[in-house]
Structure formats: C-alpha cells, structure tokens
Design an enzyme around this catalytic site. Structure first.
Site, PDB file in Angstrom:
ATOM      1  CD  GLU A   1       8.417  14.342  -0.361  1.00  0.00           C
ATOM      2  OE1 GLU A   1       9.308  15.210  -0.399  1.00  0.00           O
ATOM      3  OE2 GLU A   1       7.681  14.138   0.609  1.00  0.00           O
ATOM      4  CB  ALA A   2      10.326  15.183  -7.754  1.00  0.00           C
TER       5      ALA A   2
ATOM      6  N   GLY B   1       0.827  -1.217   0.000  1.00  0.00           N
ATOM      7  CA  GLY B   1       0.000   0.000   0.000  1.00  0.00           C
ATOM      8  C   GLY B   1       0.853   1.255   0.000  1.00  0.00           C
TER       9      GLY B   1
ATOM     10  CB  THR C   1       3.703   5.662  -4.468  1.00  0.00           C
ATOM     11  OG1 THR C   1       4.068   6.480  -3.357  1.00  0.00           O
ATOM     12  CG2 THR C   1       3.273   6.540  -5.614  1.00  0.00           C
ATOM     13  CB  ALA C   2       3.890   0.781  -6.531  1.00  0.00           C
TER      14      ALA C   2
ATOM     15  CE  LYS D   1      10.572  17.948 -11.507  1.00  0.00           C
ATOM     16  NZ  LYS D   1      10.877  16.523 -11.402  1.00  0.00           N
TER      17      LYS D   1
ATOM     18  CD  GLU E   1      16.496  14.580 -15.329  1.00  0.00           C
ATOM     19  OE1 GLU E   1      15.305  14.909 -15.418  1.00  0.00           O
ATOM     20  OE2 GLU E   1      17.436  15.354 -15.591  1.00  0.00           O
TER      21      GLU E   1
HETATM   22  C1  LIG Z   1      15.554   8.044  -1.676  1.00  0.00           C
HETATM   23  C2  LIG Z   1      14.436   7.892  -2.645  1.00  0.00           C
HETATM   24  C3  LIG Z   1      13.906   9.022  -3.276  1.00  0.00           C
HETATM   25  C4  LIG Z   1      12.888   8.892  -4.222  1.00  0.00           C
HETATM   26  N1  LIG Z   1      12.404   9.996  -4.858  1.00  0.00           N
HETATM   27  C5  LIG Z   1      11.536   9.834  -5.878  1.00  0.00           C
HETATM   28  C6  LIG Z   1      11.061  10.936  -6.623  1.00  0.00           C
HETATM   29  O1  LIG Z   1      11.389  12.090  -6.336  1.00  0.00           O
HETATM   30  N2  LIG Z   1      10.235  10.701  -7.650  1.00  0.00           N
HETATM   31  C7  LIG Z   1       9.832   9.449  -7.996  1.00  0.00           C
HETATM   32  O2  LIG Z   1       9.123   9.282  -8.983  1.00  0.00           O
HETATM   33  N3  LIG Z   1      10.197   8.393  -7.252  1.00  0.00           N
HETATM   34  C8  LIG Z   1      11.041   8.554  -6.231  1.00  0.00           C
HETATM   35  N4  LIG Z   1      11.427   7.481  -5.493  1.00  0.00           N
HETATM   36  C9  LIG Z   1      10.809   6.184  -5.751  1.00  0.00           C
HETATM   37  C10 LIG Z   1       9.446   6.138  -5.083  1.00  0.00           C
HETATM   38  O3  LIG Z   1       9.555   6.454  -3.721  1.00  0.00           O
HETATM   39  C11 LIG Z   1       8.846   4.766  -5.243  1.00  0.00           C
HETATM   40  O4  LIG Z   1       8.861   4.410  -6.600  1.00  0.00           O
HETATM   41  C12 LIG Z   1       7.427   4.766  -4.784  1.00  0.00           C
HETATM   42  O5  LIG Z   1       7.323   5.260  -3.494  1.00  0.00           O
HETATM   43  C13 LIG Z   1       6.843   3.394  -4.852  1.00  0.00           C
HETATM   44  O6  LIG Z   1       7.226   2.615  -3.774  1.00  0.00           O
HETATM   45  P1  LIG Z   1       6.485   1.231  -3.618  1.00  0.00           P
HETATM   46  O7  LIG Z   1       5.031   1.498  -3.440  1.00  0.00           O
HETATM   47  O8  LIG Z   1       6.909   0.363  -4.726  1.00  0.00           O
HETATM   48  O9  LIG Z   1       7.108   0.597  -2.308  1.00  0.00           O
HETATM   49  P2  LIG Z   1       6.952   1.007  -0.778  1.00  0.00           P
HETATM   50  O10 LIG Z   1       6.652   2.437  -0.600  1.00  0.00           O
HETATM   51  O11 LIG Z   1       8.160   0.465  -0.102  1.00  0.00           O
HETATM   52  O12 LIG Z   1       5.677   0.203  -0.280  1.00  0.00           O
HETATM   53  C14 LIG Z   1       5.740  -1.162   0.003  1.00  0.00           C
HETATM   54  C15 LIG Z   1       4.410  -1.625   0.572  1.00  0.00           C
HETATM   55  O13 LIG Z   1       4.456  -3.028   0.715  1.00  0.00           O
HETATM   56  C16 LIG Z   1       3.934  -3.388   1.965  1.00  0.00           C
HETATM   57  N5  LIG Z   1       4.511  -4.649   2.391  1.00  0.00           N
HETATM   58  C17 LIG Z   1       5.822  -4.971   2.500  1.00  0.00           C
HETATM   59  N6  LIG Z   1       5.953  -6.228   2.967  1.00  0.00           N
HETATM   60  C18 LIG Z   1       4.699  -6.709   3.143  1.00  0.00           C
HETATM   61  C19 LIG Z   1       4.176  -7.928   3.604  1.00  0.00           C
HETATM   62  N7  LIG Z   1       4.957  -8.955   3.998  1.00  0.00           N
HETATM   63  N8  LIG Z   1       2.829  -8.063   3.691  1.00  0.00           N
HETATM   64  C20 LIG Z   1       2.002  -7.063   3.305  1.00  0.00           C
HETATM   65  N9  LIG Z   1       2.461  -5.883   2.845  1.00  0.00           N
HETATM   66  C21 LIG Z   1       3.786  -5.715   2.781  1.00  0.00           C
HETATM   67  C22 LIG Z   1       4.333  -2.236   2.879  1.00  0.00           C
HETATM   68  O14 LIG Z   1       3.504  -2.199   4.038  1.00  0.00           O
HETATM   69  C23 LIG Z   1       4.088  -1.061   1.948  1.00  0.00           C
HETATM   70  O15 LIG Z   1       2.725  -0.699   2.003  1.00  0.00           O
HETATM   71  C24 LIG Z   1      12.392   7.603  -4.510  1.00  0.00           C
HETATM   72  C25 LIG Z   1      12.864   6.491  -3.837  1.00  0.00           C
HETATM   73  C26 LIG Z   1      13.889   6.619  -2.916  1.00  0.00           C
HETATM   74  C27 LIG Z   1      14.392   5.393  -2.218  1.00  0.00           C
END
Ligand SMILES: Cc1cc2nc3c(=O)[nH]c(=O)nc-3n(C[C@H](O)[C@H](O)[C@H](O)COP(=O)(O)OP(=O)(O)OC[C@H]3O[C@@H](n4cnc5c(N)ncnc54)[C@H](O)[C@@H]3O)c2cc1C
Length: 509
Positions: free
Chosen positions: A51-52, A14, A16-17, A80, A344
């Site tokens: 955030e960007a 849960g 962003t993805a 932006k 980027e």
């Molecule tokens: C330092 C940094 C800066 C960034 N800045 C940018 C930016 O400026 N612009 C941009 O486009 N992207 C940026 N990103 C990338 C962006 O943050 C991610 O692409 C985005 O937040 C998607 O993350 P996610 O949802 O894939 O994973 P996460 O945010 O890690 O979410 C994972 C989810 O999985 C769940 N989960 C994990 N294990 C389990 C389990 N066993 N059972 C049930 N649920 C589970 C967690 O509870 C959580 O809800 C950045 C990333 C980093 C690391």
C-alpha cells in the site's frame, strides 16, 4: 517484421505485479501484434498488502497516460512525502526520511557537505527544516509541484499510499481495455520442453492447455514457473534482514490522513500505519525468533490508531531474491522474483524496474543470453541496493531488547560497510550509478540513526562560513514560506478536480 518476434505472452497471476505488467505491456507493445493474456486463480487470493510506494511510481502512472486525479480518487489514495520513524533510533526519538533531492549545492560543494559542517559546529537546524517534503508532511500539508524557478516547490517529490486491491483492479480495467485477455483459471501443471528446458505450456484445472512464447511469472511467493517448474533457486537473505513474519489489520480513520507513512519501532520489529482516504492500513513486521504470532497480534491490536475493521491476518515470508529473475523464457516479477520487507516500500518499485528492464531488453524467440544476463545483473543490483538500505536501518539503532541487540550483531555487507565508513569519516555519500535511493535518503536515515561524521568534507573550508549560514537560512525560510502556503493534505485530496477518466473505468471488484 522479425520472424523470430514474440507473438504471445502469458502472465500468470493477477495481483499487483500481474496487472502492472499487463498494463505496461499493453501500452508499450501496441502495434506489435502480440497476444497478451493474464491468468489468475479464483482460489488463490493476491497478498493485497502493498500500500505504500516511492516516487518513481508517479512515472509509471504518467507513462501509462493515466490521469492522476482520477486514479487517486478511484483507489482511495493519499499522498506520501516520506516516512516518519518513531522510536526507531531509540525510544522517544523521531526522525523523518523525506523524498526528494537534497538542498542546492554551493558551487561544487553539495548541500550535505556544507550542512554537515554547520551541524558539527552546532550551527545548523535539523535536516527536516531544509526539506519541503519533510516540513509539509509534518504539518499535514500537500500540493503538487509548481514549475517556477527559485522555489523549493518546483522540486516537490511525492508518491502514493493506496488500496492495493483497488490499484490492481484499476490496472485491470486499463489493461483489458487495451486488449489483454483475462482468464480466471487455476494453473495445475507447467510443462517444460525437453531440449532447452523452456516452459512450453500451462495446463489449467479445466484441462485447457495454454502456450506462449514468453511467460511472466507473477504467481506470488511460490514462483509457480520460475521455481516450481524451472528450479531457479532462491538466495535467502534472512542473515541480513531479521524479520520473517507480518500481522496485518485495517482500522477505521479518526483523523485526517497524514501525507506520510508512520513507522514505529517495536519489541521484535516494527509497526506501520499507512493512511488511506477511507481507512488506515496497519501491520507489524517481526521476527518469529523473537515473538510468537499471538504476542504480535496482541501488540498490534493494542497499538492501533483506530477501531480494527477485521481480525488480524498473519503472513510468513523469506527475505531474499530469486537467483535469476529471468530464466529461459520466464521472467518473474513481484513476490515471485523475491521479497524485501516493506520498511522502505521497495517491492512495488522493484516490479516497476523489472517491467522497465524487460522492455529495455525485450527478447525475440531466440532469447539472447546477453540480454538475459544483463537483465539479471541489473535486478540483482537493484535488490542488493535496497537490501543494504534496509540493513542500515536495523544495524544502526540504540533500541534496547534482545531483538535489537541481535540486529546490531548482524554482519554488514561489504558495500554497506563502505558506505557507512565513507560517511563516518568525512560525511561523503557514495551512490552507485542508477542507485535507487537518493543522497537525501541516505543522509536523513544515517543522521536520523545517529551516524554522525567525525569530520566534515575538507573542501567545505573553501566556503565562507557566513555565506553558508545565510544560504541555509534562506533555504529554511523559503521552505517554511512554501509550506505555509500549501493547503492541508485532506483539503487538497477533497478538492482534486473530478477530471473524466482517461480510459474505461476499472474492472468490477
Ligand atoms: C506484509 C507485506 C507488506 C507489504 N507492503 C508493501 C508496501 O507497503 N509497499 C510495496 O511496495 N510493497 C509491499 N509489499 C509487497 C507487495 O505486496 C507485493 O510486491 C505486491 O503485492 C505484488 O504481489 P504479487 O502480485 O507478486 O503476488 P500476489 O499478490 O501474491 O499475487 C499472486 C497472484 O497469482 C495468482 N496465482 C497463484 N497461484 C496460481 C495458480 N496456480 N494459477 C493461477 N494463478 C495463480 C493468484 O491468484 C494471484 O492473483 C508487501 C508485502 C507484504 C507481504
């Protein structure tokens, strides 16, 4: 109805993805009687730092039917218009990477060809002066595009900076109101079917067993299903992208937010400042081979634009991508599919692309190999194009110090080498079909980083030099006039009409 149709989809994660996928699928699969469920762990926090964004995010928002003004207020977003690179090419230098298309062509001669001729002859103004995004950003102005002919305002292209946690909550409200069922639960075990190796079910810590036809893995870096269960493999790109750590902290605002991300070159990487309505997001992306975490923390705190609002948080990552983002009945999105550092701001866009391609090649329960192969090839090419663009930033600078020396020694990919050579020889910009970054992006970053063509495109000699000069001057004046008529970014944000929500309010925080 196709009896092999997908009847149930489970999204794990849960962040962003996860919520982007839930929102988009709940909208696009309306009427198809597909059960959509999202499981998020109460124990694992989302990374919450994306955030960007880049301009295609505005299409995502529009396609969901979300009211932009409402969203901007709720997620404390700012606009932006591009990225300012301070001290990146060398200390004391600044260039701007604006969004948007390059200026108009003259006949079949593109803008960059005739502008580069004038640049090489010392008769052109800096590129920024011909871009409405760049000039508006640097003057702190913003307006939405107007639909009128013959004004640079009709091409105004923008994206958002936002609070990632609020964005995910907003999409959660949207998705739940369209029938997505949310389960707070930690997935303890993923079971795989014997005959075909498909994921069969998930077991939660409560003991509940959850089945689905299609699983979407949004579980973050670990890739609980795509890697933990299916062992898909990861291509490590740290040989090309030198940074593998981040130090993050929010700071208080002391000035109105700029409509651009500010990036500053530092000893072992770079620092970002992302202005939101209520605070700045800051981070230092660096290489663990060239800085300790303590030194990174100290550097970040020393260079904050305002008072830190918390203790800095450290993160580690491995640049690269999952060898196949779609494997059997699991599609990985977000960090589970791979990670390219945020210079980027490409990660959220790659989530959006993954969702769009999933809808384009939406499977039935036979999971046709042709669909899966095509999906994977498309995503591979998107990731590779973004990687090349990032690598260009690192490889073409004059910054001094061991980290930057190391960056200059990184071998280029063949695709990037060709791009740079074509530009160096006659200023030509090669873009593959559907490539993410437009001509103006390549042009501004290459010129900003001192890649200057040896000669201009010979076809420009067919144009009269005085005509080119007057065309450039007209464009420059039109951009200047439009920017002067635009309101300050903060005034625009404060006066955004309070349109009612186009859907039920965001989920509670
Ligand atoms: C330092 C940094 C800066 C960034 N800045 C940018 C930016 O400026 N612009 C941009 O486009 N992207 C940026 N990103 C990338 C962006 O943050 C991610 O692409 C985005 O937040 C998607 O993350 P996610 O949802 O894939 O994973 P996460 O945010 O890690 O979410 C994972 C989810 O999985 C769940 N989960 C994990 N294990 C389990 C389990 N066993 N059972 C049930 N649920 C589970 C967690 O509870 C959580 O809800 C950045 C990333 C980093 C690391």
């Amino acid at each position: 109805m196709n009896e092999r149709r997908i009847r149930s989809i489970v999204i794990v994660g849960g962040g962003t993805a996860g919520w982007m996928a839930a929102a988009a699928l709940s909208r696009s699969l309306t009427g198809m009687a597909v059960d959509l469920r999202l499981i998020e762990s109460p124990r694992v926090d989302p990374v919450g730092v994306g955030e960007a964004t880049i301009p295609p995010i505005m299409d995502f928002i529009r396609q969901l039917g979300i009211d932009e003004g409402h969203l901007v207020r709720e997620i404390k977003a700012t606009y932006k218009l591009g990225i300012g690179f301070r001290g990146w090419t060398r200390d004391g230098h600044f260039y701007f990477h604006p969004f948007g298309p390059a200026g108009p062509g003259m006949g079949n001669i593109p803008f960059q060809a005739y502008w580069l001729k004038m640049l090489l002859e010392g008769k052109a103004e800096p590129l920024e002066e011909y871009s409405i995004q760049a000039m508006a950003a640097l003057r702190g102005r913003f307006a939405r595009p107007v639909h009128a002919p013959n004004t640079p305002l009709n091409k105004l292209t923008y994206a958002l900076h936002f609070d990632a946690g609020r964005f995910a909550r907003y999409l959660r409200g949207y998705a739940e109101s369209r029938g997505v069922v949310r389960t707070e639960g930690h997935v303890r075990h993923v079971s795989v079917r014997g005959p075909d190796g498909f994921v069969d079910s998930l077991t939660l810590e409560t003991g509940e067993r959850v089945t689905a036809d299609l699983f979407i893995d949004c579980s973050g870096f670990q890739g609980l299903l795509i890697e933990g269960a299916l062992r898909t493999g990861y291509e490590d790109w740290s040989g090309w992208l030198p940074c593998d750590r981040a130090m993050l902290v929010h700071s208080g605002r002391s000035a109105p937010p700029n409509p651009y991300t500010l990036v500053t070159g530092r000893d072992a990487g770079w620092q970002w400042q992302i202005p939101l309505q209520h605070r700045d997001g800051n981070g230092y992306i660096y290489s663990g081979g060239f800085s300790t975490d303590d030194a990174a923390r100290a550097l970040l705190l020393r260079n904050l634009p305002g008072r830190p609002l918390s203790e800095p948080v450290a993160l580690r990552f491995r640049p690269g991508r999952r060898k196949a983002a779609w494997n059997r009945n699991v599609v990985a999105l977000g960090l589970a599919a791979g990670f390219l550092e945020p210079l980027e701001a490409t990660s959220i866009h790659l989530i959006q692309r993954g969702i769009a391609m999933l809808l384009k090649f939406f499977p039935d329960r036979d999971f046709a190999a042709a669909d899966i192969d095509r999906y994977n090839r498309t995503l591979e090419s998107d990731f590779s194009a973004a990687r090349d663009f990032l690598l260009m930033h690192y490889s073409q600078t004059q910054r001094v110090g061991p980290f930057w020396q190391h960056c200059r020694e990184i071998p280029l990919t063949e695709t990037l080498r060709e791009k740079i050579e074509l530009f160096r020889s006659h200023g030509r910009i090669l873009r593959e079909e559907a490539e993410l970054f437009p001509v103006l992006s390549w042009l501004s970053v290459m010129v900003g980083q001192n890649i200057i063509p040896r000669r201009y495109d010979p076809l420009v000699d067919g144009l009269d030099t005085r005509r080119i000069q007057s065309r450039l001057e007209e464009l420059r004046c039109a951009v200047k006039e439009c920017v002067e008529a635009m309101p300050p970014h903060w005034d625009f944000l404060s006066s955004t009409p309070r349109a009612g929500p186009s859907h039920p309010p965001a989920a509670p925080g």
